[in-house]
Design a protein around this motif. Sequence first.
Motif, short mmCIF file in Angstrom:
data_model
loop_
_atom_site.label_atom_id
_atom_site.label_comp_id
_atom_site.label_asym_id
_atom_site.label_seq_id
_atom_site.Cartn_x
_atom_site.Cartn_y
_atom_site.Cartn_z
N GLY A 71 0.82 -1.20 0.00
CA GLY A 71 0.00 0.00 0.00
C GLY A 71 0.85 1.25 0.00
O GLY A 71 2.07 1.22 -0.18
N GLU A 72 0.22 2.39 0.22
CA GLU A 72 0.91 3.67 0.18
C GLU A 72 1.82 3.83 1.39
O GLU A 72 1.56 3.30 2.47
CB GLU A 72 -0.10 4.82 0.13
N HIS A 75 0.58 4.98 4.89
CA HIS A 75 -0.31 4.12 5.67
C HIS A 75 0.42 3.58 6.89
O HIS A 75 1.58 3.18 6.82
CB HIS A 75 -0.81 2.98 4.80
N LYS A 494 -9.97 -3.78 -3.13
CA LYS A 494 -9.94 -2.80 -4.21
C LYS A 494 -10.86 -3.21 -5.36
O LYS A 494 -10.93 -4.37 -5.73
CB LYS A 494 -8.52 -2.64 -4.72
N GLN A 517 -6.97 -2.56 0.65
CA GLN A 517 -6.70 -1.15 0.38
C GLN A 517 -6.04 -0.51 1.61
O GLN A 517 -6.66 -0.42 2.67
CB GLN A 517 -7.99 -0.41 0.03
N ARG A 518 -4.81 -0.07 1.42
CA ARG A 518 -4.08 0.63 2.47
C ARG A 518 -3.53 1.92 1.87
O ARG A 518 -2.66 1.89 1.00
CB ARG A 518 -2.93 -0.23 3.01
N ASP A 519 -4.07 3.04 2.30
CA ASP A 519 -3.62 4.32 1.78
C ASP A 519 -3.68 5.36 2.88
O ASP A 519 -3.88 5.02 4.06
CB ASP A 519 -4.44 4.74 0.55
N SER A 520 -3.53 6.61 2.51
CA SER A 520 -3.49 7.68 3.52
C SER A 520 -4.86 7.95 4.13
O SER A 520 -4.96 8.67 5.13
CB SER A 520 -2.94 8.97 2.89
#
Length: 734
Positions: A71-72, A75, A494, A517-520
């Motif tokens: 992910g991002e 995260h 996702k 989904q791993r993001d900010s």
Amino acid sequence: MTTGEEGFLNPYTFIPAFPRDALPDAFGDAPPPSRDRLRAGCLTGRIAVTLTVETPLLLLDTTRAVPASTGEKDHRVYPVRLRDGRPHLPATTVKGMLRAAYEAVTNSRFGVFEDHDTPFGFRREAGYALGMVPVYVAGEGTLFRLRSALFEMYDKESGENLYPDGDLHAPVHMERLRAVIKKTKNGEKVVDFAPADSSVTLTAERGEKVVSGIAYITGPNVERKRYERFLYLPPGDKPSPLPLAREWKALAENWESLIRNYRAAHDDDELRRRRTPDGLPAGPDRRVGDGPGRLAWSPHLHDENHLRLRRSAICYARLVDGGVDRLYPVLIPRDLYPVAPAELLGEGLAPAPSYERLSPADRVFGWVAPKGAGVRPSAYRGRLRVGPVTCEGTAAETVDRFEGDGLPLAILSRPKPQQGRFYLAESRQRPQRPIKDGTPKEELYAQGRGLRGRKVYWHHAGLDAGKHWRIPGAEDPAQAPAGGRHREYARSWKAPDDSGRLTRDRRRHETVPGAEQRDSQNRSINGWVRPGTVFRFTVEVRDLDEHELGALAWLLGLPEGHFHRLGFGRPLGFGSVRLAVDPTGTELHTGAEYAAYYRTLTGGLPATDGVKVLDEARRVFEKEAAASPALSTIRDAMLTVSRGDPALPVHYPRTRPDGFPPGVPAPPDPRGRNFEWFTVNEQDEKSPRIRTKRSLPGLDATTPPLRIYPKKALPEETIRKGANGPRRKGGNKR
């Protein structure tokens, strides 16, 4: 249940906060009692309390968060907070929970109410643009009206810029151009252009004209956007300044406040720390993908030259009776409400301004003077202390763990008090009554309104606990229902693309197996404290009268099946806890009993039944509450929220996908498009079966719950389509 009739509870609601001038005397403002002696009839001692976890409790160690391996990069994965091998619940967290509940049940002043003295902004409807004209700022107070022509900049199918880097001239914002203008049935349109200082000759054909003007380029900030605008003075026209309906100083001040409001709606990461799909840095004026946050940002959001009205600026003017009443950066703009939230709160509910005017919660839990008040004394320690909180079990016995990168949680929505339909009451005197459904958006934050009160979170009732809090290994945890309810706390896998298509049986959104989904926007957790875990703590009280102690006793002994909310993730269902008084560790004595003890310095304090003392104090409070319309309404509201409604799921507003089978609960959208519900809610719906412009319902069951709207075509920027694009002759060569 049919499409459009699926009810739900918004995760948060409000305990009404009434004007305090009609409360019983014991709940009014007063200085705290002196600390030099205990009052004869007041109570001092210790209350032992057990806290039992009903739904998983998130005790997260924010100091030991680590980046996820996938992910991002922004995260973070959070472990459970442990001390000496047991879950650690800080005493300050428990005290904060009790203080918030005590403020509500006693209708005290707000302990904190900062940063609410600026009016909120709201998006104007498309029809508002009918009263707008483009203008040129020739000087302070001098505005010249301009003509507008459509300028085709983007491909109507792909949205790609028609002037990529190459041999075609790409006009930039505020660039002076010469252009060939042609009239069409939808207005004027640019068919050819060249830089103003170039030697290129532009030729006007029949029905066309060559004019000089300015390119007004706001960028690809709307999906499927096709046109920008070219603004000019008609050749041969002698411009005359537009009359002003308001003083220039007021227009300029309103402009600056509006631009600051635009920028406050976005943080720096959204505007300036974006990256292209290739991972390269991208400026705010560049489109990096599809959907919210990935389109380009308009210049007034990031260009410092737009903060103040300057000479040679271009903007849009709102005309009222022929005079300029407001100035805006875009044709369909945000605007500012006439009043700020602080103006609707009322002096009696605002944080206590001085030591002599403390409300019950201030006198019991403590008080700090508002920032900049300049008063002495400026703080009061309070007469209640929560002792250390201990967990009865070890981490191995009480913590459910998620290995690796942990469990990705659903996105938690930011507070949106600008959504006046959810935060405002019809009047300050009746905060339990929401604004009437159907009220126009521009009339929400207005004089005479009130605030709903204190935000609280529903207990998620009616869950199948054995299934709901268990993560399935082979299917999307957010799309797969558990006991008839979706796991609102889990982030969907996702989506394969941005189409929003459904699975073959049309009962779920299609997602990519295992693509977490791993993001900010969200966080992951390595574990939670499981239901059934017991914590113990003591509440030490000093010199509380029966009303003060009675309100606390009521909170510590809610009826069976009612829960307080604690910790992180409360909107997602985490942190429902049950409090109960432990008789074995509870001792309370009056000031008179302490005085007798200290006079002799022999023997001990008399044996008392602490639970009986609490019960008597609770009855005093309940009698006062029953006699007060405000306090009784508050009490009933707190019981309603802490009990929950097993008939309704609790989740953020969302729309129902097209083609979804009737009677099947709508799952969360893996693309995270909760904003679509609010967009639909602002539309004028003509169907008698669908009510829009809904306010957050009150807690007295007199209004129907919110409904999941059927998904519909969402309004986009109104764009008048011309006949043909620019001819792009040789005049457009660099």
